[in-house]
Design a protein around this motif. Structure first.
Motif, PDB file in Angstrom:
ATOM      1  N   LEU A   1       0.833  -1.206   0.000  1.00  0.00           N
ATOM      2  CA  LEU A   1       0.000   0.000   0.000  1.00  0.00           C
ATOM      3  C   LEU A   1       0.867   1.256   0.000  1.00  0.00           C
ATOM      4  CD1 LEU A   1      -2.813   1.271   0.159  1.00  0.00           C
ATOM      5  CD2 LEU A   1      -2.660   1.107   2.661  1.00  0.00           C
ATOM      6  N   ALA A   2       1.917   1.260   0.830  1.00  0.00           N
ATOM      7  CA  ALA A   2       2.801   2.424   0.904  1.00  0.00           C
ATOM      8  C   ALA A   2       3.544   2.639  -0.407  1.00  0.00           C
ATOM      9  CB  ALA A   2       3.798   2.255   2.054  1.00  0.00           C
ATOM     10  N   ILE A   3       3.981   1.561  -1.047  1.00  0.00           N
ATOM     11  CA  ILE A   3       4.667   1.679  -2.339  1.00  0.00           C
ATOM     12  C   ILE A   3       3.724   2.252  -3.388  1.00  0.00           C
ATOM     13  CG2 ILE A   3       5.698   0.348  -4.233  1.00  0.00           C
ATOM     14  CD1 ILE A   3       6.866  -1.529  -2.091  1.00  0.00           C
ATOM     15  N   MET A   4       2.470   1.825  -3.369  1.00  0.00           N
ATOM     16  CA  MET A   4       1.488   2.364  -4.308  1.00  0.00           C
ATOM     17  C   MET A   4       1.259   3.850  -4.069  1.00  0.00           C
ATOM     18  SD  MET A   4      -1.353  -0.693  -4.598  1.00  0.00           S
ATOM     19  CE  MET A   4      -2.302   0.231  -5.807  1.00  0.00           C
ATOM     20  N   ILE A   5       1.124   4.246  -2.810  1.00  0.00           N
ATOM     21  CA  ILE A   5       0.935   5.670  -2.494  1.00  0.00           C
ATOM     22  C   ILE A   5       2.158   6.467  -2.934  1.00  0.00           C
ATOM     23  CG2 ILE A   5       0.690   7.338  -0.612  1.00  0.00           C
ATOM     24  CD1 ILE A   5      -0.947   5.213   0.889  1.00  0.00           C
ATOM     25  N   GLY A   6       3.345   5.928  -2.662  1.00  0.00           N
ATOM     26  CA  GLY A   6       4.576   6.610  -3.052  1.00  0.00           C
ATOM     27  C   GLY A   6       4.707   6.791  -4.553  1.00  0.00           C
ATOM     28  N   THR A   7       4.405   5.741  -5.316  1.00  0.00           N
ATOM     29  CA  THR A   7       4.505   5.848  -6.775  1.00  0.00           C
ATOM     30  C   THR A   7       3.427   6.777  -7.334  1.00  0.00           C
ATOM     31  OG1 THR A   7       3.219   3.781  -6.977  1.00  0.00           O
ATOM     32  CG2 THR A   7       5.623   3.615  -7.121  1.00  0.00           C
ATOM     33  N   ALA A   8       2.268   6.824  -6.670  1.00  0.00           N
ATOM     34  CA  ALA A   8       1.216   7.752  -7.105  1.00  0.00           C
ATOM     35  C   ALA A   8       1.665   9.202  -6.912  1.00  0.00           C
ATOM     36  CB  ALA A   8      -0.075   7.478  -6.332  1.00  0.00           C
TER      37      ALA A   8
ATOM     38  N   LEU B   1       5.748  14.179 -11.251  1.00  0.00           N
ATOM     39  CA  LEU B   1       6.423  14.128 -12.550  1.00  0.00           C
ATOM     40  C   LEU B   1       5.582  14.829 -13.621  1.00  0.00           C
ATOM     41  CD1 LEU B   1       9.143  12.843 -13.427  1.00  0.00           C
ATOM     42  CD2 LEU B   1       7.806  10.965 -14.391  1.00  0.00           C
ATOM     43  N   HIS B   2       4.278  14.575 -13.648  1.00  0.00           N
ATOM     44  CA  HIS B   2       3.416  15.187 -14.660  1.00  0.00           C
ATOM     45  C   HIS B   2       3.047  16.627 -14.295  1.00  0.00           C
ATOM     46  CE1 HIS B   2       2.530  12.245 -17.757  1.00  0.00           C
ATOM     47  NE2 HIS B   2       2.508  11.304 -16.832  1.00  0.00           N
ATOM     48  N   TYR B   3       2.751  16.855 -13.011  1.00  0.00           N
ATOM     49  CA  TYR B   3       2.211  18.156 -12.612  1.00  0.00           C
ATOM     50  C   TYR B   3       3.276  19.256 -12.616  1.00  0.00           C
ATOM     51  CZ  TYR B   3      -0.973  21.359 -10.214  1.00  0.00           C
ATOM     52  OH  TYR B   3      -1.791  22.423  -9.899  1.00  0.00           O
ATOM     53  N   PHE B   4       4.496  18.910 -12.212  1.00  0.00           N
ATOM     54  CA  PHE B   4       5.548  19.926 -12.105  1.00  0.00           C
ATOM     55  C   PHE B   4       6.675  19.759 -13.123  1.00  0.00           C
ATOM     56  CE2 PHE B   4       3.857  19.707  -7.699  1.00  0.00           C
ATOM     57  CZ  PHE B   4       3.403  21.013  -7.594  1.00  0.00           C
ATOM     58  N   VAL B   5       7.122  18.526 -13.351  1.00  0.00           N
ATOM     59  CA  VAL B   5       8.332  18.300 -14.163  1.00  0.00           C
ATOM     60  C   VAL B   5       8.028  18.379 -15.652  1.00  0.00           C
ATOM     61  CG1 VAL B   5      10.197  16.694 -14.711  1.00  0.00           C
ATOM     62  CG2 VAL B   5       9.419  16.937 -12.342  1.00  0.00           C
TER      63      VAL B   5
ATOM     64  N   PHE C   1       0.368   4.443 -12.508  1.00  0.00           N
ATOM     65  CA  PHE C   1      -0.046   5.775 -12.071  1.00  0.00           C
ATOM     66  C   PHE C   1       0.394   6.858 -13.055  1.00  0.00           C
ATOM     67  CE2 PHE C   1      -0.433   3.706  -7.851  1.00  0.00           C
ATOM     68  CZ  PHE C   1      -1.758   4.051  -7.606  1.00  0.00           C
ATOM     69  N   LEU C   2       1.500   6.648 -13.767  1.00  0.00           N
ATOM     70  CA  LEU C   2       1.866   7.576 -14.846  1.00  0.00           C
ATOM     71  C   LEU C   2       0.782   7.567 -15.918  1.00  0.00           C
ATOM     72  CD1 LEU C   2       5.694   6.876 -15.232  1.00  0.00           C
ATOM     73  CD2 LEU C   2       4.650   9.018 -14.462  1.00  0.00           C
ATOM     74  N   TRP C   3       0.274   6.372 -16.237  1.00  0.00           N
ATOM     75  CA  TRP C   3      -0.813   6.254 -17.223  1.00  0.00           C
ATOM     76  C   TRP C   3      -2.082   6.934 -16.707  1.00  0.00           C
ATOM     77  CZ3 TRP C   3      -5.466   3.487 -16.572  1.00  0.00           C
ATOM     78  CH2 TRP C   3      -6.269   3.430 -17.724  1.00  0.00           C
ATOM     79  N   VAL C   4      -2.398   6.764 -15.422  1.00  0.00           N
ATOM     80  CA  VAL C   4      -3.577   7.414 -14.833  1.00  0.00           C
ATOM     81  C   VAL C   4      -3.464   8.923 -14.961  1.00  0.00           C
ATOM     82  CG1 VAL C   4      -4.803   7.877 -12.675  1.00  0.00           C
ATOM     83  CG2 VAL C   4      -4.118   5.540 -13.236  1.00  0.00           C
ATOM     84  N   MET C   5      -2.286   9.472 -14.665  1.00  0.00           N
ATOM     85  CA  MET C   5      -2.085  10.914 -14.783  1.00  0.00           C
ATOM     86  C   MET C   5      -2.216  11.384 -16.223  1.00  0.00           C
ATOM     87  SD  MET C   5      -1.745  11.899 -11.715  1.00  0.00           S
ATOM     88  CE  MET C   5      -1.567  10.976 -10.176  1.00  0.00           C
ATOM     89  N   GLU C   6      -1.704  10.592 -17.152  1.00  0.00           N
ATOM     90  CA  GLU C   6      -1.829  10.942 -18.575  1.00  0.00           C
ATOM     91  C   GLU C   6      -3.293  11.001 -18.994  1.00  0.00           C
ATOM     92  OE1 GLU C   6       2.404   8.729 -19.660  1.00  0.00           O
ATOM     93  OE2 GLU C   6       0.505   7.881 -20.330  1.00  0.00           O
ATOM     94  N   VAL C   7      -4.090  10.055 -18.508  1.00  0.00           N
ATOM     95  CA  VAL C   7      -5.524  10.043 -18.827  1.00  0.00           C
ATOM     96  C   VAL C   7      -6.220  11.252 -18.207  1.00  0.00           C
ATOM     97  CG1 VAL C   7      -7.696   8.806 -18.493  1.00  0.00           C
ATOM     98  CG2 VAL C   7      -5.632   7.539 -19.119  1.00  0.00           C
TER      99      VAL C   7
ATOM    100  N   GLN D   1      -8.576  16.569 -19.153  1.00  0.00           N
ATOM    101  CA  GLN D   1      -8.566  17.900 -18.520  1.00  0.00           C
ATOM    102  C   GLN D   1      -9.179  17.887 -17.124  1.00  0.00           C
ATOM    103  OE1 GLN D   1     -10.325  20.679 -21.316  1.00  0.00           O
ATOM    104  NE2 GLN D   1      -8.452  20.771 -22.542  1.00  0.00           N
ATOM    105  N   TRP D   2      -9.123  16.734 -16.476  1.00  0.00           N
ATOM    106  CA  TRP D   2      -9.530  16.649 -15.078  1.00  0.00           C
ATOM    107  C   TRP D   2      -8.380  17.056 -14.161  1.00  0.00           C
ATOM    108  CZ3 TRP D   2     -12.450  11.279 -15.011  1.00  0.00           C
ATOM    109  CH2 TRP D   2     -13.602  11.401 -15.804  1.00  0.00           C
ATOM    110  N   LEU D   3      -7.181  17.066 -14.719  1.00  0.00           N
ATOM    111  CA  LEU D   3      -5.999  17.518 -13.994  1.00  0.00           C
ATOM    112  C   LEU D   3      -5.266  18.513 -14.886  1.00  0.00           C
ATOM    113  CD1 LEU D   3      -4.038  17.265 -11.541  1.00  0.00           C
ATOM    114  CD2 LEU D   3      -2.860  15.479 -12.842  1.00  0.00           C
ATOM    115  N   VAL D   4      -5.096  19.734 -14.408  1.00  0.00           N
ATOM    116  CA  VAL D   4      -4.406  20.775 -15.173  1.00  0.00           C
ATOM    117  C   VAL D   4      -3.028  20.988 -14.552  1.00  0.00           C
ATOM    118  CG1 VAL D   4      -4.443  23.147 -15.990  1.00  0.00           C
ATOM    119  CG2 VAL D   4      -6.599  21.876 -15.743  1.00  0.00           C
ATOM    120  N   PRO D   5      -1.948  20.568 -15.228  1.00  0.00           N
ATOM    121  CA  PRO D   5      -0.602  20.677 -14.656  1.00  0.00           C
ATOM    122  C   PRO D   5      -0.206  22.119 -14.380  1.00  0.00           C
ATOM    123  CG  PRO D   5      -0.618  19.204 -16.552  1.00  0.00           C
ATOM    124  CD  PRO D   5      -1.939  19.904 -16.545  1.00  0.00           C
ATOM    125  N   PHE D   6       0.732  22.269 -13.448  1.00  0.00           N
ATOM    126  CA  PHE D   6       1.249  23.586 -13.090  1.00  0.00           C
ATOM    127  C   PHE D   6       2.312  23.989 -14.108  1.00  0.00           C
ATOM    128  CE2 PHE D   6       4.494  26.192 -10.984  1.00  0.00           C
ATOM    129  CZ  PHE D   6       3.714  27.236 -10.517  1.00  0.00           C
TER     130      PHE D   6
END
Length: 290
Positions: free
Chosen positions: A15-22, A28-32, A94-100, A105-110
């Protein structure tokens, strides 16, 4: 009872590894990626493929790690690689989830064209927090971690030095595709991330010293040597109250190996008495050489 405790521990690790990778995928997507910054290791290679060829990081991260899985499996065996494989698969998911989410447009990166330092700071914090959780609970995100551990086992190379060389090569190559200002900002993010990883995974110390009192000292010492590839010392001792002769196990491990060693000790002797001390500096085989 012991089985239930071990299952609960493994569930918490997963569970912790999943939270960490999320968290890592979000940062990575929102800032980098939104500001065309860089990272080291396999993640940095995935980012270059994204910037140059528009290959989704969710795909490239998994594909690049597949041959490294094979090498790690051959060198370290099935057990130590399971959490690593899970960490990489979880990160790709989770990278794929962020891409989706971004595509919908449910997530607008910074994105900023002025204050890159703010983006850099929060990129380092989010990436460091995610990786710190992954490392604290026994996982990795593959890539340079696997290569570094193979180099240590086969050649005696320093893990930190191997990772540093890989990061320098990857980030340095980005000078060919990105403005130098963004590359330099990326180095700041990498530094911030490394500090956060240290703080979350196990504090700011270099290593931990384990003193273990157990009736299973000899098989425990053999398991530590085989599973963690760490030197172990046995001291003769006698219980003051019982008068029974015992042997005390003493070994020093890197901070990110602490949880794995605890689990190994518990699997052999759940009643073992463990003393864990902070080590500020270690010189010798497997650690610093000078």
């Amino acid at each position: 009872m012991i089985f239930k405790e071990r299952f609960a521990d493994q569930f918490m690790n997963v569970l912790a590894i999943m939270i960490g990778t999320a968290i890592y995928a979000f940062g990575l997507h929102y800032f980098v990626i939104s500001n065309e910054l860089m990272e080291g290791g396999v993640t940095g290679i995935s980012l270059l493929l994204k910037y140059v060829l528009n290959v989704p990081p969710s795909i490239s991260t998994l594909v690049i790690n597949i041959p490294l899985f094979y090498l790690g499996w051959r060198v370290f065996g099935k057990g130590p690689m399971l959490y690593t494989i899970f960490g990489v698969v979880s990160l790709s998911f989770f990278l794929w989830v962020m891409e989706v989410l971004i595509r919908l447009q449910w997530l607008v990166p910074f994105h900023t064209s002025q204050d890159y330092f703010l983006a850099t700071l929060y990129a380092g914090i989010s990436l460091g927090t995610g990786l710190g959780l992954v490392f604290r609970f026994g996982g990795t995100t593959g890539g340079s971690d696997i290569l570094a551990r193979i180099g240590q086992k086969k050649r005696g190379w320093s893990v930190g030095q191997v990772i540093l060389i890989i990061d320098v090569v990857v980030i340095g190559s980005s000078f060919l595709y990105l403005p130098k200002e963004k590359v330099l900002y990326s180095l700041v993010a990498v530094f911030v991330s490394s500090r956060i990883i240290d703080y979350i995974s196990e504090g700011a110390y270099t290593a931990k010293a384990f003193t273990i009192i157990s009736d299973q000292a000899v098989p425990m010492a053999k398991s530590i040597t085989q599973e963690l590839d760490r030197g172990v010392t046995l001291f003769p001792a006698r219980g003051a109250y019982s008068g029974h002769n015992k042997e005390v196990v003493y070994c020093v491990v890197y901070r990110h190996e602490t949880r794995r060693l605890k689990e190994l000790i518990h699997s052999i002797d759940p009643q073992a008495f463990i003393i864990i001390g902070e080590v500020h500096d270690v010189i010798g085989e497997g650690f610093k050489t000078q």
